[in-house]
Design a protein around this motif. Structure first.
Motif, PDB file in Angstrom:
ATOM      1  N   ASP A  79       0.920  -1.227  -0.055  1.00 50.05           N
ATOM      2  CA  ASP A  79       0.089  -0.058   0.032  1.00 50.05           C
ATOM      3  C   ASP A  79       0.682   1.362  -0.230  1.00 50.05           C
ATOM      4  O   ASP A  79       1.677   1.463   0.976  1.00 50.05           O
ATOM      5  CB  ASP A  79      -1.035   0.061   1.175  1.00 50.05           C
ATOM      6  CG  ASP A  79      -1.650   1.031   1.273  1.00 50.05           C
ATOM      7  OD1 ASP A  79      -1.869   2.295   0.536  1.00 50.05           O
ATOM      8  OD2 ASP A  79      -2.650   0.928   2.255  1.00 50.05           O
ATOM      9  N   THR A 113      -0.018   4.222   0.148  1.00 49.44           N
ATOM     10  CA  THR A 113      -0.300   5.386   1.169  1.00 49.44           C
ATOM     11  C   THR A 113       0.294   5.125   2.628  1.00 49.44           C
ATOM     12  O   THR A 113       0.353   6.165   3.168  1.00 49.44           O
ATOM     13  CB  THR A 113      -1.943   5.451   1.156  1.00 49.44           C
ATOM     14  OG1 THR A 113      -2.543   5.456  -0.128  1.00 49.44           O
ATOM     15  CG2 THR A 113      -2.534   6.397   2.075  1.00 49.44           C
ATOM     16  N   HIS A 114       0.326   3.943   3.109  1.00 49.52           N
ATOM     17  CA  HIS A 114       0.762   3.634   4.435  1.00 49.52           C
ATOM     18  C   HIS A 114       2.267   3.123   4.356  1.00 49.52           C
ATOM     19  O   HIS A 114       2.632   2.276   4.993  1.00 49.52           O
ATOM     20  CB  HIS A 114      -0.184   3.002   5.005  1.00 49.52           C
ATOM     21  CG  HIS A 114      -1.456   3.320   5.264  1.00 49.52           C
ATOM     22  ND1 HIS A 114      -2.539   3.243   4.349  1.00 49.52           N
ATOM     23  CD2 HIS A 114      -1.872   4.591   6.081  1.00 49.52           C
ATOM     24  CE1 HIS A 114      -3.755   3.841   4.754  1.00 49.52           C
ATOM     25  NE2 HIS A 114      -3.147   4.546   5.765  1.00 49.52           N
ATOM     26  N   ALA A 133       1.601  11.767   4.525  1.00 50.54           N
ATOM     27  CA  ALA A 133       1.659  12.149   3.112  1.00 50.54           C
ATOM     28  C   ALA A 133       3.018  12.284   2.461  1.00 50.54           C
ATOM     29  O   ALA A 133       3.135  11.775   1.156  1.00 50.54           O
ATOM     30  CB  ALA A 133       0.924  13.573   2.991  1.00 50.54           C
ATOM     31  N   GLY A 188       3.996   8.626   1.548  1.00 50.93           N
ATOM     32  CA  GLY A 188       3.306   8.298   0.255  1.00 50.93           C
ATOM     33  C   GLY A 188       4.024   8.674  -0.966  1.00 50.93           C
ATOM     34  O   GLY A 188       3.981   8.123  -1.823  1.00 50.93           O
ATOM     35  N   ASP A 189       4.302   9.912  -0.800  1.00 53.70           N
ATOM     36  CA  ASP A 189       4.909  10.665  -1.796  1.00 53.70           C
ATOM     37  C   ASP A 189       6.458  10.012  -2.379  1.00 53.70           C
ATOM     38  O   ASP A 189       6.516   9.899  -3.374  1.00 53.70           O
ATOM     39  CB  ASP A 189       5.176  12.089  -1.713  1.00 53.70           C
ATOM     40  CG  ASP A 189       3.926  13.122  -1.653  1.00 53.70           C
ATOM     41  OD1 ASP A 189       3.005  12.442  -2.326  1.00 53.70           O
ATOM     42  OD2 ASP A 189       3.826  14.286  -1.283  1.00 53.70           O
ATOM     43  N   ARG A 233       5.647   6.545  -4.022  1.00 58.25           N
ATOM     44  CA  ARG A 233       5.231   6.819  -5.253  1.00 58.25           C
ATOM     45  C   ARG A 233       6.548   7.391  -6.134  1.00 58.25           C
ATOM     46  O   ARG A 233       6.775   6.653  -7.384  1.00 58.25           O
ATOM     47  CB  ARG A 233       4.288   7.651  -5.447  1.00 58.25           C
ATOM     48  CG  ARG A 233       2.865   7.393  -5.281  1.00 58.25           C
ATOM     49  CD  ARG A 233       1.766   8.267  -5.339  1.00 58.25           C
ATOM     50  NE  ARG A 233       1.630   9.079  -4.209  1.00 58.25           N
ATOM     51  CZ  ARG A 233       1.057   9.298  -3.105  1.00 58.25           C
ATOM     52  NH1 ARG A 233       0.466   8.045  -2.855  1.00 58.25           N
ATOM     53  NH2 ARG A 233       1.221  10.027  -2.333  1.00 58.25           N
ATOM     54  N   ASP A 263      -2.968  -2.341  -4.900  1.00 56.31           N
ATOM     55  CA  ASP A 263      -2.900  -0.769  -4.762  1.00 56.31           C
ATOM     56  C   ASP A 263      -3.232  -0.179  -5.978  1.00 56.31           C
ATOM     57  O   ASP A 263      -2.470  -0.188  -6.816  1.00 56.31           O
ATOM     58  CB  ASP A 263      -1.759  -0.237  -4.100  1.00 56.31           C
ATOM     59  CG  ASP A 263      -1.908   1.336  -3.873  1.00 56.31           C
ATOM     60  OD1 ASP A 263      -2.818   2.080  -4.417  1.00 56.31           O
ATOM     61  OD2 ASP A 263      -1.127   1.815  -2.870  1.00 56.31           O
ATOM     62  N   ALA A 281      -3.395   3.082  -6.972  1.00 57.25           N
ATOM     63  CA  ALA A 281      -2.525   3.793  -7.390  1.00 57.25           C
ATOM     64  C   ALA A 281      -1.071   3.420  -7.642  1.00 57.25           C
ATOM     65  O   ALA A 281      -0.520   3.751  -8.706  1.00 57.25           O
ATOM     66  CB  ALA A 281      -2.282   4.960  -6.064  1.00 57.25           C
TER      67      ALA A 281
END
Length: 225
Positions: free
Chosen positions: A17, A19-20, A32, A35-36, A39, A63, A65
């Protein structure tokens, strides 16, 4: 091009995931920011794989994303029903690669933003039947890259001290492991000190630019306090 036949080589990048992600960085980065970071790292890894011009790249994830990033950068999402962990995700990809008739299986994590196309090609060029290739993390404890032929030549189990364990498992199966120390692939970003090591690399990656911008902002904030 394989003209409709199964892929000659499959690369699997397991992603949980986004996000986490990166719980070990909670002391220095917000949710945040983590997460950045995740990615950005995935993007850098997939761009290196694209530059290496390998046959078939899978991002093993549940995920959406991560799947969207994979598609945008020319990779194929291999869906999971749940986050089962790195070892289970790689095992699923190995089984699928064998089912599709791939000859070579390569796996790298999604948190090695300094990996280069040249390093990836070195791994593929080095693997032989009965001679799997292993790339250690910079600590020498983890395994940041594995190449096998055939894809199901041996089971893989990640988590420190996976590197020594992989060598032992390979020898136990009558294989002769080959070790490549690759500095870019060796740097996985998990802990605060890894962010400092990343900045020291001077690599032209999205991840380094992101971390450098955070450090610059923090320095300005300290100057103004």
């Amino acid at each position: 091009m394989n003209n409709g036949a199964g892929p000659r080589l499959v690369v699997a990048v397991p992603i949980k995931d986004l996000t986490h992600a990166k719980q070990r960085l909670t002391s220095v980065l917000s949710v945040a920011e983590r997460g950045d970071l995740a990615r950005a790292m995935l993007g850098d890894v997939l761009r290196a794989l694209a530059a290496a011009d390998l046959d078939c790249v899978w991002v093993v994830t549940r995920d959406p994303a991560a799947a969207a990033i994979a598609r945008a950068l020319g990779a194929e999402p291999l869906s999971e029903d749940e986050n089962r962990g790195h070892t289970a995700a790689v095992a699923r990809a190995q089984a699928e690669a064998a089912r599709r008739g791939a000859r070579v299986f390569l796996t790298v994590p999604g948190d090695v933003p300094c990996v280069t196309a040249d390093e990836l090609r070195q791994i593929v060029d080095a693997v032989r039947e009965s001679a799997p290739v292993f790339v250690p993390s910079r600590s020498g404890l983890g395994t940041n890259g594995v190449a096998l032929t055939p894809p199901d030549a041996m089971a893989l189990t990640f988590g420190e001290p996976s590197f020594a364990r992989h060598l032992e498992t390979a020898r136990g199966r009558g294989l002769t492991p080959r070790v490549l120390a690759l500095p870019g692939l060796g740097l996985d970003v998990d802990a605060p000190e890894d962010l400092t090591a990343l900045l020291a690399e001077r690599s032209a990656t999205e991840t380094r630019r992101l971390v450098a911008s955070w450090r610059a902002r923090a320095s300005l904030s300290q100057c103004g306090s």
